[in-house]
Design a protein around this motif. Structure first.
Motif, PDB file in Angstrom:
ATOM      1  N   PRO A  25      36.542  47.473  43.329  1.00  0.00           N
ATOM      2  CA  PRO A  25      36.516  46.226  44.111  1.00  0.00           C
ATOM      3  C   PRO A  25      37.898  45.622  44.324  1.00  0.00           C
ATOM      4  CG  PRO A  25      34.901  46.173  42.328  1.00  0.00           C
ATOM      5  CD  PRO A  25      35.761  47.357  42.098  1.00  0.00           C
ATOM      6  N   LEU A  26      38.826  45.925  43.422  1.00  0.00           N
ATOM      7  CA  LEU A  26      40.134  45.277  43.456  1.00  0.00           C
ATOM      8  C   LEU A  26      40.852  45.531  44.779  1.00  0.00           C
ATOM      9  CD1 LEU A  26      41.883  43.559  41.556  1.00  0.00           C
ATOM     10  CD2 LEU A  26      42.980  45.664  40.791  1.00  0.00           C
ATOM     11  N   GLY A  27      40.976  46.781  45.158  1.00  0.00           N
ATOM     12  CA  GLY A  27      41.679  47.102  46.385  1.00  0.00           C
ATOM     13  C   GLY A  27      40.954  46.602  47.617  1.00  0.00           C
ATOM     14  N   TYR A  28      39.623  46.739  47.631  1.00  0.00           N
ATOM     15  CA  TYR A  28      38.846  46.285  48.777  1.00  0.00           C
ATOM     16  C   TYR A  28      39.063  44.798  49.040  1.00  0.00           C
ATOM     17  CZ  TYR A  28      36.129  50.652  48.384  1.00  0.00           C
ATOM     18  OH  TYR A  28      35.736  51.962  48.334  1.00  0.00           O
ATOM     19  N   VAL A  29      38.900  44.000  47.985  1.00  0.00           N
ATOM     20  CA  VAL A  29      38.952  42.546  48.147  1.00  0.00           C
ATOM     21  C   VAL A  29      40.361  42.071  48.475  1.00  0.00           C
ATOM     22  CG1 VAL A  29      38.616  40.338  46.970  1.00  0.00           C
ATOM     23  CG2 VAL A  29      36.968  42.189  46.648  1.00  0.00           C
ATOM     24  N   LEU A  30      41.366  42.606  47.793  1.00  0.00           N
ATOM     25  CA  LEU A  30      42.735  42.144  48.028  1.00  0.00           C
ATOM     26  C   LEU A  30      43.190  42.459  49.452  1.00  0.00           C
ATOM     27  CD1 LEU A  30      44.531  43.019  44.657  1.00  0.00           C
ATOM     28  CD2 LEU A  30      43.606  40.831  45.416  1.00  0.00           C
ATOM     29  N   VAL A  31      42.804  43.624  49.966  1.00  0.00           N
ATOM     30  CA  VAL A  31      43.204  43.983  51.335  1.00  0.00           C
ATOM     31  C   VAL A  31      42.589  43.014  52.340  1.00  0.00           C
ATOM     32  CG1 VAL A  31      42.960  45.719  53.143  1.00  0.00           C
ATOM     33  CG2 VAL A  31      43.666  46.409  50.858  1.00  0.00           C
ATOM     34  N   ALA A  81      32.785  44.021  50.800  1.00  0.00           N
ATOM     35  CA  ALA A  81      33.851  44.784  50.139  1.00  0.00           C
ATOM     36  C   ALA A  81      33.809  44.582  48.636  1.00  0.00           C
ATOM     37  CB  ALA A  81      35.209  44.364  50.702  1.00  0.00           C
ATOM     38  N   LEU A  82      33.571  43.348  48.215  1.00  0.00           N
ATOM     39  CA  LEU A  82      33.527  43.037  46.789  1.00  0.00           C
ATOM     40  C   LEU A  82      32.345  43.716  46.106  1.00  0.00           C
ATOM     41  CD1 LEU A  82      34.380  41.367  44.290  1.00  0.00           C
ATOM     42  CD2 LEU A  82      33.004  39.500  45.191  1.00  0.00           C
ATOM     43  N   LEU A  83      31.142  43.523  46.658  1.00  0.00           N
ATOM     44  CA  LEU A  83      29.945  44.030  45.994  1.00  0.00           C
ATOM     45  C   LEU A  83      29.867  45.553  46.034  1.00  0.00           C
ATOM     46  CD1 LEU A  83      27.241  41.445  47.131  1.00  0.00           C
ATOM     47  CD2 LEU A  83      28.580  41.489  45.029  1.00  0.00           C
ATOM     48  N   PHE A  84      30.200  46.145  47.178  1.00  0.00           N
ATOM     49  CA  PHE A  84      30.113  47.606  47.258  1.00  0.00           C
ATOM     50  C   PHE A  84      31.208  48.281  46.436  1.00  0.00           C
ATOM     51  CE2 PHE A  84      27.233  47.112  50.923  1.00  0.00           C
ATOM     52  CZ  PHE A  84      26.256  48.001  50.498  1.00  0.00           C
ATOM     53  N   GLY A  85      32.313  47.604  46.221  1.00  0.00           N
ATOM     54  CA  GLY A  85      33.314  48.146  45.310  1.00  0.00           C
ATOM     55  C   GLY A  85      32.764  48.264  43.906  1.00  0.00           C
TER      56      GLY A  85
END
Length: 548
Positions: A99-105, A198-202
């Motif tokens: 989730p880290l990369g998804y959310v930050l992007v 992005a957060l949840l699917f990560g």
């Protein structure tokens, strides 16, 4: 706004069930420390389980030597290997948390759209031009779409809804309630995926990877796209009906005028230079069309970088799915939303003067990362909890035995999904963070439901229905005190119990409709999104070397 939230009155008079919820929830530690305490408990349980010989048969892997199902045994987290892994791989464990990369992007772009004023002006303009007869559904729809705008939906749209209702001669608390129900009760409803997906699917991808049930499965940001559109279609008339037929009649006629709640701390984003705001929104619209056109070109242009034309090579035409060819497109949606928010916010800011040069743009992106500071701390704790759960094998063992227990009850899968929604809704009363709850539940629930024939996308959809429905009635929801402040500007004696009572009908009807929707969805076997079936079939068992 933050200072106002800190001044929220105490709920010392709360009694009954809601008082118990507040008292019990307040005793829980911060979610960051909750994960650390869970890690300590996990270590103790792993030692006991390892000494007791707790095990399960792996559903998809065979022992390379015997050809029998692979025996998965509990592993102590105090073993030498696991202690070494904890300290040596700590940076990798944190930075590889999906989730880290998804959310930050996504937030790099969303931060610019929010700070430039684009989100606020867009939402305000959408609701301000609504005719009185359609004011409630327009406010509710914009509120649900506003979850892409993160905090802007709460701090801009909710107080603005009160002003607009009062200006129309309607009770402003009804407007605040409708907007709160849309932003928070309809938190997962939308017409397109966004940062929440992005957060949840990560986290879902992390849980699937940890279980080792299906190494080929990867997160698809559009995995719940069809379902969240259906949520929007279902929730909109419910919020409209509850507001106009249940809440507003009980509030009575409004006689306090149109300006009581419009003070210096609660500005109207559409006031000021309306021509400049309109110009900014036009420029932002052009930017949005540019990004959409760019992605369309990458699907249909020569070379088709976002289409995997080789996906159907060697596959029978009947078995070839367009969705398998479009998987790169789905996986590129994180980058698409980053550019969409970035370019729209930049175009709006350049037109209105909120972004004067490239340094302003970079500063806004930097500020958005500062806002993610708490999330980074939470992600560090959650990443290690999920990773250590995987190292101990307890997640997969629990999933196997849990799936067997559910199968033994004979409950149909749609009913199992409905019960999962209710469980998530109950837990949401005590733990407000969507990411914290899903990071806690996903390592067990996702593989367990996969074993029962429910896809990871299905597990995620069920969770988000329950997670959003009770947001609006728990005093532990982070914005609850702020909404109370907004309401008290119109009615000074409006207390915590009053806010909970006014939101309770929304919560009940959103939860009932959400459960019915997802049960019917799974009963009919409707895909949750492109390349995202509700049902799931485990891959064929594969031979692997080694033991547990």
């Amino acid at each position: 706004m933050a200072s106002a939230a800190n001044e929220a009155p105490k709920s010392e008079g709360m009694t009954g069930f809601l008082g118990w919820v507040e008292r019990s929830g307040n005793k829980l530690p911060d979610p960051v420390f909750l994960f650390f305490y869970l890690i300590i408990g996990l270590v103790v349980i792993s030692v006991i389980a390892a000494l007791s010989g707790v095990s399960a048969l792996h559903p998809t892997s065979l022992d390379e030597t015997t050809g029998a199902p692979l025996q998965i045994e509990a592993v102590s987290l105090l073993s030498a290997d696991n202690i070494q892994r904890l300290w040596v791989e700590m940076p990798k464990t944190f930075t590889h948390f999906h989730p880290l990369g998804y959310v930050l992007v996504v937030m790099l772009g969303a931060g610019v759209a929010e700070r430039s004023g684009f989100f606020a002006a867009g939402m305000a303009s959408a609701v301000k031009g609504a005719p009185n007869a359609l004011l409630t559904p327009v406010v509710a729809l914009v509120a649900m779409l506003g979850n892409h705008a993160a905090d802007a939906g709460y701090v801009v749209l909710i107080p603005l809804a009160g002003i607009l209702f009062a200006a129309a001669g309607r009770h402003p608390l009804a407007g605040i309630a409708a907007a709160f129900a849309g932003v928070s009760g309809g938190f997962s409803a939308n017409i397109s995926p966004g940062q929440l997906d992005a957060l949840l699917f990560g986290i879902t991808e992390e849980a699937v990877a940890a279980s080792a049930l299906d190494p080929s499965w990867t997160a698809n940001l559009a995995g719940n796209w069809y379902f969240i559109i259906a949520m929007t279609v279902i929730y909109l008339p419910i919020i409209w009906y509850v507001t106009d037929k249940i809440i507003e009649p009980r509030l009575g006629a409004w006689t306090g005028g149109a300006s009581a709640g419009a003070d210096a701390d609660n500005p109207d984003p559409t006031q000021g230079d309306t021509a400049l705001i309109s110009k900014g929104l036009r420029h932002a619209s052009v930017a949005v069309l540019f990004v959409v056109g760019l992605w369309v070109a990458m699907v249909f242009a020569p070379g088709t970088p976002l289409v995997n034309e080789a996906a159907c090579e060697g596959v029978a035409e009947a078995d070839c799915s367009i969705h398998s060819q479009l998987r790169p497109l789905y996986q590129s949606l994180v980058a698409a939303f980053f550019l969409l928010f970035l370019f729209a916010g930049w175009a709006y800011g350049r037109a209105t003067g909120s972004i004067k040069n490239h340094r302003d743009l970079v500063n806004m992106m930097a500020e958005s990362m500062k806002d993610m500071g708490y999330y980074l701390v939470l992600a560090f704790a959650a990443a290690h909890f999920v990773a250590m759960f995987s190292w101990s094998n307890l997640g997969l063992i629990s999933a196997v035995h849990g799936a067997a227990a559910i199968q033994s009850t004979g409950l149909p899968l749609p009913l199992v999904i409905g019960l999962m929604v209710l469980f998530a809704a109950l837990l949401n009363l005590f733990v407000g963070s969507a990411s914290a709850k899903w990071a806690l539940l996903a390592p067990i629930l996702v593989p367990m439901l996969m074993l029962l024939g429910i896809s990871p996308e299905g597990a995620t959809a069920a969770y988000r229905v329950g997670d959003s429905a009770t947001n609006i009635i728990t005093p532990l929801m982070v914005y609850f005190p702020l909404i109370l402040i907004f309401a008290q500007r119109w009615q000074p004696n409006f207390g915590l119990g009053s806010l909970t009572a006014i939101m309770l009908p929304y919560s009940v009807w959103l939860l009932i409709s959400g459960v019915i929707l997802i049960v019917a969805w799974f009963a009919l076997g409707i895909p949750l999104g492109p390349d995202a079936p509700a049902e799931y079939v485990l891959p064929a068992a594969a031979s692997v070397a080694g033991g547990g």
